[in-house]
Design a protein around this motif. Structure first.
Motif, PDB file in Angstrom:
ATOM      1  N   THR A   5       0.829  -1.332  -0.070  1.00  0.00           N
ATOM      2  CA  THR A   5       0.016  -0.334   0.056  1.00  0.00           C
ATOM      3  C   THR A   5       0.898   1.333  -0.120  1.00  0.00           C
ATOM      4  N   GLN A   6       1.961   1.304   0.765  1.00  0.00           N
ATOM      5  CA  GLN A   6       2.815   2.336   0.914  1.00  0.00           C
ATOM      6  C   GLN A   6       3.548   2.488  -0.671  1.00  0.00           C
ATOM      7  N   LEU A   7       4.024   1.550  -1.239  1.00  0.00           N
ATOM      8  CA  LEU A   7       4.475   1.565  -2.479  1.00  0.00           C
ATOM      9  C   LEU A   7       3.616   2.132  -3.457  1.00  0.00           C
ATOM     10  N   ALA A   8       2.357   1.781  -3.466  1.00  0.00           N
ATOM     11  CA  ALA A   8       1.307   2.047  -4.491  1.00  0.00           C
ATOM     12  C   ALA A   8       1.079   3.620  -4.168  1.00  0.00           C
ATOM     13  N   GLU A   9       1.137   4.235  -3.052  1.00  0.00           N
ATOM     14  CA  GLU A   9       0.452   5.364  -2.562  1.00  0.00           C
ATOM     15  C   GLU A   9       1.855   6.353  -3.220  1.00  0.00           C
ATOM     16  N   HIS A  10       3.122   5.769  -3.120  1.00  0.00           N
ATOM     17  CA  HIS A  10       4.436   6.560  -3.269  1.00  0.00           C
ATOM     18  C   HIS A  10       4.361   6.681  -4.988  1.00  0.00           C
ATOM     19  N   LEU A  11       3.959   5.674  -5.556  1.00  0.00           N
ATOM     20  CA  LEU A  11       3.830   5.629  -6.987  1.00  0.00           C
ATOM     21  C   LEU A  11       2.611   6.759  -7.390  1.00  0.00           C
ATOM     22  N   ARG A  12       1.525   6.613  -6.932  1.00  0.00           N
ATOM     23  CA  ARG A  12       0.664   7.496  -7.155  1.00  0.00           C
ATOM     24  C   ARG A  12       1.106   9.052  -7.122  1.00  0.00           C
ATOM     25  N   GLN A  13       1.701   9.168  -6.003  1.00  0.00           N
ATOM     26  CA  GLN A  13       2.089  10.731  -5.722  1.00  0.00           C
ATOM     27  C   GLN A  13       3.042  10.994  -6.637  1.00  0.00           C
ATOM     28  N   LEU A  14       4.001  10.104  -7.101  1.00  0.00           N
ATOM     29  CA  LEU A  14       5.003  10.391  -8.182  1.00  0.00           C
ATOM     30  C   LEU A  14       4.065  10.961  -9.369  1.00  0.00           C
ATOM     31  N   CYS A  15       3.090  10.299  -9.803  1.00  0.00           N
ATOM     32  CA  CYS A  15       2.191  10.344 -10.836  1.00  0.00           C
ATOM     33  C   CYS A  15       1.422  11.867 -10.577  1.00  0.00           C
ATOM     34  N   ASP A  16       0.751  11.857  -9.404  1.00  0.00           N
ATOM     35  CA  ASP A  16      -0.270  13.039  -9.312  1.00  0.00           C
ATOM     36  C   ASP A  16       0.102  14.191  -8.395  1.00  0.00           C
ATOM     37  N   GLY A  17       1.139  14.059  -7.465  1.00  0.00           N
ATOM     38  CA  GLY A  17       1.687  15.079  -6.652  1.00  0.00           C
ATOM     39  C   GLY A  17       1.402  14.487  -5.242  1.00  0.00           C
ATOM     40  N   GLY A  18       1.896  15.107  -4.275  1.00  0.00           N
ATOM     41  CA  GLY A  18       1.806  15.026  -2.682  1.00  0.00           C
ATOM     42  C   GLY A  18       2.883  14.395  -2.148  1.00  0.00           C
ATOM     43  N   ASN A  19       3.970  14.104  -2.902  1.00  0.00           N
ATOM     44  CA  ASN A  19       5.200  13.466  -2.402  1.00  0.00           C
ATOM     45  C   ASN A  19       6.072  14.268  -1.839  1.00  0.00           C
ATOM     46  N   TRP A  20       7.032  13.809  -1.179  1.00  0.00           N
ATOM     47  CA  TRP A  20       8.062  15.034  -0.581  1.00  0.00           C
ATOM     48  C   TRP A  20       8.730  15.773  -1.203  1.00  0.00           C
ATOM     49  N   THR A  21       8.913  15.548  -2.771  1.00  0.00           N
ATOM     50  CA  THR A  21       9.714  15.988  -3.764  1.00  0.00           C
ATOM     51  C   THR A  21       8.955  17.309  -4.071  1.00  0.00           C
ATOM     52  N   SER A  22       7.669  17.054  -3.815  1.00  0.00           N
ATOM     53  CA  SER A  22       6.622  18.480  -4.183  1.00  0.00           C
ATOM     54  C   SER A  22       6.793  18.452  -5.916  1.00  0.00           C
ATOM     55  N   VAL A  23       7.104  17.404  -6.691  1.00  0.00           N
ATOM     56  CA  VAL A  23       7.254  17.291  -8.023  1.00  0.00           C
ATOM     57  C   VAL A  23       6.559  15.867  -8.558  1.00  0.00           C
ATOM     58  N   SER A  24       5.696  16.353  -9.710  1.00  0.00           N
ATOM     59  CA  SER A  24       4.808  15.105 -10.107  1.00  0.00           C
ATOM     60  C   SER A  24       5.038  14.975 -11.576  1.00  0.00           C
ATOM     61  N   LEU A  25       4.712  13.595 -12.188  1.00  0.00           N
ATOM     62  CA  LEU A  25       5.106  13.746 -13.595  1.00  0.00           C
ATOM     63  C   LEU A  25       3.987  14.445 -14.231  1.00  0.00           C
ATOM     64  N   ARG A  26       2.656  14.386 -13.740  1.00  0.00           N
ATOM     65  CA  ARG A  26       1.529  14.820 -14.345  1.00  0.00           C
ATOM     66  C   ARG A  26       1.695  16.542 -14.283  1.00  0.00           C
ATOM     67  N   ALA A  27       2.211  17.069 -13.285  1.00  0.00           N
ATOM     68  CA  ALA A  27       2.452  18.555 -13.320  1.00  0.00           C
ATOM     69  C   ALA A  27       3.609  19.087 -14.208  1.00  0.00           C
ATOM     70  N   VAL A  28       4.534  18.250 -14.281  1.00  0.00           N
ATOM     71  CA  VAL A  28       5.739  18.442 -14.803  1.00  0.00           C
ATOM     72  C   VAL A  28       5.520  18.318 -16.330  1.00  0.00           C
ATOM     73  N   ILE A  29       4.963  17.388 -16.706  1.00  0.00           N
ATOM     74  CA  ILE A  29       4.829  16.787 -18.260  1.00  0.00           C
ATOM     75  C   ILE A  29       3.489  17.549 -19.097  1.00  0.00           C
ATOM     76  N   SER A  30       2.687  17.542 -18.159  1.00  0.00           N
ATOM     77  CA  SER A  30       1.182  17.986 -18.880  1.00  0.00           C
ATOM     78  C   SER A  30       1.565  19.062 -20.002  1.00  0.00           C
ATOM     79  N   PRO A  31       1.832  20.185 -19.333  1.00  0.00           N
ATOM     80  CA  PRO A  31       2.064  21.393 -20.164  1.00  0.00           C
ATOM     81  C   PRO A  31       3.226  21.684 -21.383  1.00  0.00           C
ATOM     82  N   ILE A  32       3.990  20.378 -21.329  1.00  0.00           N
ATOM     83  CA  ILE A  32       5.181  20.324 -22.322  1.00  0.00           C
ATOM     84  C   ILE A  32       4.661  20.142 -23.764  1.00  0.00           C
ATOM     85  N   PRO A  33       4.503  21.197 -24.477  1.00  0.00           N
ATOM     86  CA  PRO A  33       4.230  20.995 -25.808  1.00  0.00           C
ATOM     87  C   PRO A  33       5.297  20.250 -26.603  1.00  0.00           C
ATOM     88  N   LEU A  34       4.833  19.362 -27.670  1.00  0.00           N
ATOM     89  CA  LEU A  34       5.645  18.608 -28.462  1.00  0.00           C
ATOM     90  C   LEU A  34       7.013  19.112 -28.862  1.00  0.00           C
TER      91      LEU A  34
END
Length: 160
Positions: A5-34
């Motif tokens: 459960t902890q690993l799953a939450e860590h992965l979810r936070q990596l994707c969608d935010g809320g992790n201790w690094t304050s960086v997420s895939l979705r927030a960083v990558i979503s606005p990047i144009p081709l």
């Protein structure tokens, strides 16, 4: 809370935010144009583009997902950077959505695992345990996300 459960939450936070690094895939990558994603900061091919790094991360996330779904491990490191040339913004947007969807789906599969499985071999003893592969996938993605953040800053500054 179980380890899975902890690993799953860590992965979810990596994707969608809320992790201790304050960086997420979705927030960083979503606005990047081709154009930015495929841009190079140097002529050296050894410096990967954002698109290539995203593809590389997705390659391993998708492979882990397939294994947890009961399918064969069909990944090969030699193919992990064979990023397609995205032909349109729509193709790039679809790829990013697939990365996010597969990451969340993998987290759901991890959450459903029996903790006992985490110490067992991941497909074959040479790959180590399920825990090693899951935690390694998370660390690997965080590592490349850091590279993406730096490349994004450099490329956006060059455009402005």
């Amino acid at each position: 809370m179980n380890l899975n459960t902890q690993l799953a939450e860590h992965l979810r936070q990596l994707c969608d935010g809320g992790n201790w690094t304050s960086v997420s895939l979705r927030a960083v990558i979503s606005p990047i144009p081709l154009a930015i994603a495929q841009g190079r900061i140097t002529a050296k091919e050894s410096v990967h583009t954002i698109a290539e790094l995203c593809y590389h991360c997705h390659y391993y996330i998708a492979a882990a997902r397939r294994v947890l779904e009961g399918r064969a491990l069909d990944a090969n490191d030699a193919f992990s950077f064979q990023c397609p040339e995205f032909q349109s913004e729509a193709e790039w947007q679809d790829f990013k959505q697939q990365l996010f969807d597969d990451t969340v789906a993998l987290a759901e599969l991890i959450a459903a695992l029996d903790d006992v499985l985490l110490s067992q071999d991941f497909v074959d003893a040479k790959y180590g345990s399920y825990y090693r592969n899951i935690q390694g996938t998370i660390e690997h993605t965080h590592y490349h996300l850091g590279q993406i953040v730096i490349l994004k800053k450099l490329l956006v500054e060059n455009v402005q």
